[in-house]
Write a protein that holds these residues in place. Structure first.
Motif, PDB file in Angstrom:
ATOM      1  N   SER A  63       0.844  -1.189   0.000  1.00  0.00           N
ATOM      2  CA  SER A  63       0.000   0.000   0.000  1.00  0.00           C
ATOM      3  C   SER A  63       0.884   1.244   0.000  1.00  0.00           C
ATOM      4  CB  SER A  63      -0.914   0.008   1.226  1.00  0.00           C
ATOM      5  OG  SER A  63      -0.143   0.006   2.423  1.00  0.00           O
ATOM      6  N   LYS A  64       0.367   2.294  -0.637  1.00  0.00           N
ATOM      7  CA  LYS A  64       1.108   3.546  -0.739  1.00  0.00           C
ATOM      8  C   LYS A  64       0.230   4.664  -0.183  1.00  0.00           C
ATOM      9  CE  LYS A  64       3.410   1.804  -4.899  1.00  0.00           C
ATOM     10  NZ  LYS A  64       3.681   2.027  -6.332  1.00  0.00           N
ATOM     11  N   VAL A  65       0.237   4.785   1.119  1.00  0.00           N
ATOM     12  CA  VAL A  65      -0.659   5.726   1.784  1.00  0.00           C
ATOM     13  C   VAL A  65      -0.417   7.149   1.307  1.00  0.00           C
ATOM     14  CG1 VAL A  65      -1.402   6.633   4.016  1.00  0.00           C
ATOM     15  CG2 VAL A  65      -0.786   4.227   3.808  1.00  0.00           C
ATOM     16  N   SER A  66       0.830   7.515   1.056  1.00  0.00           N
ATOM     17  CA  SER A  66       1.157   8.874   0.635  1.00  0.00           C
ATOM     18  C   SER A  66       0.575   9.212  -0.734  1.00  0.00           C
ATOM     19  CB  SER A  66       2.675   9.079   0.618  1.00  0.00           C
ATOM     20  OG  SER A  66       3.279   8.181  -0.310  1.00  0.00           O
ATOM     21  N   GLU A  67       0.292   8.191  -1.552  1.00  0.00           N
ATOM     22  CA  GLU A  67      -0.249   8.414  -2.891  1.00  0.00           C
ATOM     23  C   GLU A  67      -1.747   8.132  -2.963  1.00  0.00           C
ATOM     24  OE1 GLU A  67       1.949   6.233  -5.790  1.00  0.00           O
ATOM     25  OE2 GLU A  67       3.884   6.650  -4.870  1.00  0.00           O
ATOM     26  N   ALA A  68      -2.332   7.712  -1.854  1.00  0.00           N
ATOM     27  CA  ALA A  68      -3.735   7.284  -1.859  1.00  0.00           C
ATOM     28  C   ALA A  68      -4.679   8.474  -1.661  1.00  0.00           C
ATOM     29  CB  ALA A  68      -3.958   6.258  -0.759  1.00  0.00           C
ATOM     30  N   ILE A  69      -5.933   8.253  -2.008  1.00  0.00           N
ATOM     31  CA  ILE A  69      -6.984   9.223  -1.728  1.00  0.00           C
ATOM     32  C   ILE A  69      -7.494   8.969  -0.318  1.00  0.00           C
ATOM     33  CG2 ILE A  69      -9.299  10.003  -2.360  1.00  0.00           C
ATOM     34  CD1 ILE A  69      -8.679   9.056  -5.198  1.00  0.00           C
ATOM     35  N   GLU A  70      -7.363   9.941   0.556  1.00  0.00           N
ATOM     36  CA  GLU A  70      -7.849   9.796   1.925  1.00  0.00           C
ATOM     37  C   GLU A  70      -9.343  10.087   1.955  1.00  0.00           C
ATOM     38  OE1 GLU A  70      -7.291  11.752   6.364  1.00  0.00           O
ATOM     39  OE2 GLU A  70      -5.579  11.756   4.974  1.00  0.00           O
ATOM     40  N   LEU A  71     -10.119   9.092   2.333  1.00  0.00           N
ATOM     41  CA  LEU A  71     -11.573   9.215   2.343  1.00  0.00           C
ATOM     42  C   LEU A  71     -12.108   9.684   3.686  1.00  0.00           C
ATOM     43  CD1 LEU A  71     -12.262   5.898   0.439  1.00  0.00           C
ATOM     44  CD2 LEU A  71     -12.460   8.201  -0.499  1.00  0.00           C
ATOM     45  N   GLY A  72     -11.284   9.625   4.711  1.00  0.00           N
ATOM     46  CA  GLY A  72     -11.713  10.061   6.031  1.00  0.00           C
ATOM     47  C   GLY A  72     -12.177   8.909   6.895  1.00  0.00           C
ATOM     48  N   LEU A  73     -12.819   9.250   7.991  1.00  0.00           N
ATOM     49  CA  LEU A  73     -13.279   8.251   8.952  1.00  0.00           C
ATOM     50  C   LEU A  73     -14.534   7.547   8.450  1.00  0.00           C
ATOM     51  CD1 LEU A  73     -12.871  10.401  12.187  1.00  0.00           C
ATOM     52  CD2 LEU A  73     -11.357   8.544  11.473  1.00  0.00           C
ATOM     53  N   ASN A  74     -14.671   6.295   8.870  1.00  0.00           N
ATOM     54  CA  ASN A  74     -15.942   5.570   8.743  1.00  0.00           C
ATOM     55  C   ASN A  74     -16.451   5.481   7.302  1.00  0.00           C
ATOM     56  OD1 ASN A  74     -15.994   5.292  11.575  1.00  0.00           O
ATOM     57  ND2 ASN A  74     -16.903   7.327  11.767  1.00  0.00           N
ATOM     58  N   ASN A  75     -15.583   5.060   6.412  1.00  0.00           N
ATOM     59  CA  ASN A  75     -15.960   4.841   5.027  1.00  0.00           C
ATOM     60  C   ASN A  75     -15.809   3.370   4.671  1.00  0.00           C
ATOM     61  OD1 ASN A  75     -16.155   7.463   2.957  1.00  0.00           O
ATOM     62  ND2 ASN A  75     -15.232   7.913   4.940  1.00  0.00           N
ATOM     63  N   ARG A  76     -16.542   2.946   3.667  1.00  0.00           N
ATOM     64  CA  ARG A  76     -16.347   1.619   3.082  1.00  0.00           C
ATOM     65  C   ARG A  76     -16.267   1.783   1.571  1.00  0.00           C
ATOM     66  NH1 ARG A  76     -16.705  -2.760   6.428  1.00  0.00           N
ATOM     67  NH2 ARG A  76     -17.611  -2.403   8.486  1.00  0.00           N
ATOM     68  N   ILE A  77     -15.510   0.893   0.936  1.00  0.00           N
ATOM     69  CA  ILE A  77     -15.223   1.039  -0.484  1.00  0.00           C
ATOM     70  C   ILE A  77     -15.700  -0.198  -1.231  1.00  0.00           C
ATOM     71  CG2 ILE A  77     -13.413   1.365  -2.209  1.00  0.00           C
ATOM     72  CD1 ILE A  77     -12.698   2.276   1.416  1.00  0.00           C
ATOM     73  N   TYR A  78     -16.402   0.041  -2.357  1.00  0.00           N
ATOM     74  CA  TYR A  78     -16.875  -1.029  -3.223  1.00  0.00           C
ATOM     75  C   TYR A  78     -16.517  -0.651  -4.658  1.00  0.00           C
ATOM     76  CZ  TYR A  78     -19.853  -0.878   0.939  1.00  0.00           C
ATOM     77  OH  TYR A  78     -20.313  -0.779   2.229  1.00  0.00           O
ATOM     78  N   SER A  79     -16.877  -1.485  -5.606  1.00  0.00           N
ATOM     79  CA  SER A  79     -16.714  -1.126  -7.010  1.00  0.00           C
ATOM     80  C   SER A  79     -17.666  -1.961  -7.845  1.00  0.00           C
ATOM     81  CB  SER A  79     -15.267  -1.340  -7.474  1.00  0.00           C
ATOM     82  OG  SER A  79     -14.917  -2.714  -7.421  1.00  0.00           O
ATOM     83  N   TYR A  80     -17.987  -1.423  -9.027  1.00  0.00           N
ATOM     84  CA  TYR A  80     -18.790  -2.161  -9.998  1.00  0.00           C
ATOM     85  C   TYR A  80     -18.363  -1.701 -11.384  1.00  0.00           C
ATOM     86  CZ  TYR A  80     -22.736  -4.088 -12.558  1.00  0.00           C
ATOM     87  OH  TYR A  80     -23.509  -4.784 -13.451  1.00  0.00           O
ATOM     88  N   ASN A  81     -17.955  -2.645 -12.213  1.00  0.00           N
ATOM     89  CA  ASN A  81     -17.409  -2.344 -13.534  1.00  0.00           C
ATOM     90  C   ASN A  81     -16.274  -1.335 -13.404  1.00  0.00           C
ATOM     91  OD1 ASN A  81     -19.075  -4.201 -14.755  1.00  0.00           O
ATOM     92  ND2 ASN A  81     -20.624  -2.700 -15.363  1.00  0.00           N
ATOM     93  N   GLU A  82     -16.356  -0.184 -14.063  1.00  0.00           N
ATOM     94  CA  GLU A  82     -15.219   0.734 -14.104  1.00  0.00           C
ATOM     95  C   GLU A  82     -15.225   1.784 -12.994  1.00  0.00           C
ATOM     96  OE1 GLU A  82     -15.126   2.472 -17.968  1.00  0.00           O
ATOM     97  OE2 GLU A  82     -14.599   0.581 -18.975  1.00  0.00           O
ATOM     98  N   HIS A  83     -16.173   1.675 -12.068  1.00  0.00           N
ATOM     99  CA  HIS A  83     -16.329   2.748 -11.082  1.00  0.00           C
ATOM    100  C   HIS A  83     -16.159   2.253  -9.646  1.00  0.00           C
ATOM    101  CE1 HIS A  83     -17.808   5.654 -14.039  1.00  0.00           C
ATOM    102  NE2 HIS A  83     -18.481   4.643 -14.572  1.00  0.00           N
ATOM    103  N   PRO A  84     -15.323   2.910  -8.849  1.00  0.00           N
ATOM    104  CA  PRO A  84     -15.364   2.709  -7.395  1.00  0.00           C
ATOM    105  C   PRO A  84     -16.559   3.453  -6.809  1.00  0.00           C
ATOM    106  CG  PRO A  84     -13.207   3.519  -8.137  1.00  0.00           C
ATOM    107  CD  PRO A  84     -14.175   3.728  -9.259  1.00  0.00           C
TER     108      PRO A  84
END
Length: 415
Positions: A63-84
């Motif tokens: 993982s590259k935290v310095s290059e990542a998008i910080e979403l903040g507290l209490n988030n969950r991440i999913y994806s479908y086809n080409e979109h997160p």
């Protein structure tokens, strides 16, 4: 002569401008990347769990935290086809993200707020049936919201029967993963926890799933008293047969509510579901008869009529006297992963991992290969290490990405 050179200069500028185009997109004119992968994880911080999302052409080894998008507290991440897609439990919104196919830059592409519909907090992941149909649910509130991922508009609100009341306040009682069935209905896993207060009242729930029909807005709760409670995920073998394994919290009933041992359902059983989501009454495996289990940590996968799962042996771990310390088993228990042959009930060690993980769980399929997330807590360092594993064979798993300081959440190929 000067005028002639000026005309030539203007023509050169015009020609170059037409050749490069007028796009404002960074790196315009560069070729599109062949593929893109989204990687998501969280970091444990003094302020809480901070979530991050990365997009790369290839899966990064770390993982590259310095290059990542910080979403903040209490988030969950999913994806479908080409979109997160990201869910913020604090804002009660789901956000759709677009990824530039040249630069891999990520930008917001629509937001839906669900607060006014009763969808809030730590809710179940959505299920995407198509580009135009997805569902969010919170059965505790008796609501299932249908929405369009393309337009990011809510299309229908289904008011359904809420989860049955269990009589006492428990620490976890939720619908979670959703599975489309061949008959057009949606199967949902439901997991019970243990009472918030110890140790007088107890819950006698039974394994439970919900079967929702989007066409009629009808919901049916199916229950089986042979298992105290099933886990969040529903296992499937190579033929699509579905199984319910024990929930993690089942392990905390007997040690802390001992006066009720004889009346409680089995905390460590394996059940099977029929194709329509109802329980198969002819199938039952008592896992505590084949192993001295004191904690069922996670199910890894089902294949060739074999179950691979992680547990803690009752002979090697004693639960703390304090109910408030029950989760100290992570970092204190000796976790083992084994193979159970469901035909012979023979148990053998699982040799597909290089280390002893505290948990492993299926996450996604990419290019035909199954990916799992796994992790363990180093009690000496007080640090969690998490990994994404690719399965190349029954007992052949390779680490493809690692993360320190929190838990991996999601991995997917966008294109």
């Amino acid at each position: 002569m000067i005028k002639f050179l000026s005309v030539i200069s203007i023509l050169v500028l015009l020609f170059n401008g037409c050749g490069k185009g007028n796009s404002s997109k960074p790196n315009s004119g560069n070729p599109e990347v062949e593929s893109a992968h989204v990687l998501a994880y969280r970091m444990e911080t003094p302020e809480g769990r901070v979530y991050y999302m990365e997009v790369h052409e290839e899966i990064p080894s770390k993982s590259k935290v310095s290059e990542a998008i910080e979403l903040g507290l209490n988030n969950r991440i999913y994806s479908y086809n080409e979109h997160p897609y990201t869910w913020s439990r604090d804002d009660t919104t789901i956000t759709k993200w677009s990824v530039d196919k040249v630069t891999l830059e990520v930008s917001k592409n629509g937001v839906i707020n669900f607060a006014h519909l009763g969808i809030s907090g730590d809710v179940a992941p959505p299920v995407f049936l198509s580009d135009t149909q997805a569902f969010f649910s919170k059965l505790a509130e008796g609501v299932i919201v249908e929405w369009n991922p393309s337009s990011m508009k809510i299309t229908k609100v289904h008011n359904v029967d809420a989860l049955p009341d269990v009589g006492v306040q428990i620490d976890w009682y939720k619908d979670w993963f959703k599975y489309p069935l061949s008959n057009g209905k949606i199967l949902m896993s439901i997991e019970f926890g243990t009472p918030v207060a110890c140790c007088l009242d107890y819950v006698k729930p039974g394994a439970m799933v919900a079967i929702f029909d989007p066409a009629t807005s009808a919901i049916e709760y199916s229950k089986d008293d042979r298992l105290y409670s099933n886990g969040l995920d529903i296992l499937s073998d190579e033929e699509g047969t579905k199984y319910l394994a024990p929930g993690r919290r089942n392990a905390f009933v007997a040690p802390y509510f001992k006066e009720n041992d004889s009346s409680l359902p089995n905390p460590f059983a394996l059940l099977k579901l029929n194709d329509d989501g109802t329980f198969d009454s002819d199938f039952y495996v008592d896992l505590s008869n084949v192993l001295p289990i004191t904690f069922y940590a996670s199910s890894t996968f089902m294949l060739d009529n074999k179950l691979v799962f992680t547990y803690v042996d009752a002979k090697e771990y004693n639960h703390p006297d304090s109910y408030d310390q029950r989760w100290s088993i992570y970092g204190g228990g000796d976790f083992k992963t084994v193979v159970l042959d469901l035909k012979t009930l023979k148990v053998t060690p699982f040799t597909g991992f290089d280390v002893d993980y505290d948990y492993t769980q299926f996450n996604n399929t990419i290019d035909g290969a199954k990916y799992f997330f796994a992790g363990y807590t180093d009690s000496a360092l007080d640090t969690e290490f998490s990994f994404f594993l690719r399965q190349d064979g029954f007992d052949d798993f390779k680490v493809v990405s690692s993360h320190k300081g929190g838990t991996m959440q999601h991995i997917a190929k966008l294109w």
